[in-house]
Motif scaffolding. Structure first.
Motif: not given
Length: 134
Positions: A1-27
């Motif tokens: 089965m063929t799948m897609l692999q996508l890789i990206y890089v991004s930056s956290v927007r200054p002043g962004a809220e909700g950047i808790d790695p544990d919460t992000i990982l759980a969701k």
């Protein structure tokens, strides 16, 4: 089965809220299990480097959600390719905190990307090295 692999890089927007790695990982784990997506998310609190792999439509939908997320800015697609087998297995996240030993962290990133293609592995390992120097 063929799948897609996508890789990206991004930056956290200054002043962004909700950047808790544990919460992000759980969701992410809930969403990715539902959508049959695996990969690797590297985060050091200011930058993200992520590989997503799975069914093409699901990976594209996940990437569209990420691009619409106001916590991200300067999102750059590094790689988009078809793969025949998952390179990352189960979903994993490498997160660096100020107290994390840099060499130990780079070792963890290397372990998590061990089954990836040489170019993908080099992307994650070099990113971790550069971020260590930052």
């Amino acid at each position: 089965m063929t799948m897609l692999q996508l890789i990206y890089v991004s930056s956290v927007r200054p002043g962004a809220e909700g950047i808790d790695p544990d919460t992000i990982l759980a969701k992410s784990r809930v969403n990715n299990q539902r959508d049959e997506i695996t990969g690797l998310l590297y985060s050091d609190g200011t930058r993200f480097l992520q590989a997503l792999e799975g069914p093409t439509d699901k990976v594209e939908a996940a990437y569209a959600r990420i691009k619409a997320d106001p916590r991200h800015r300067a999102i750059v697609m590094l790689s988009e390719r078809e793969i025949q087998a998952r390179e990352f297995g189960e979903w994993a996240m490498a997160h660096k905190t100020p107290s994390t030993d840099a060499d130990e962290f780079i070792g963890r990133v290397s372990d998590l990307s061990a089954n990836a293609s040489p170019n993908v592995r080099a992307t994650f390992e070099s990113f971790a090295q550069v971020r260590r120097a930052a």
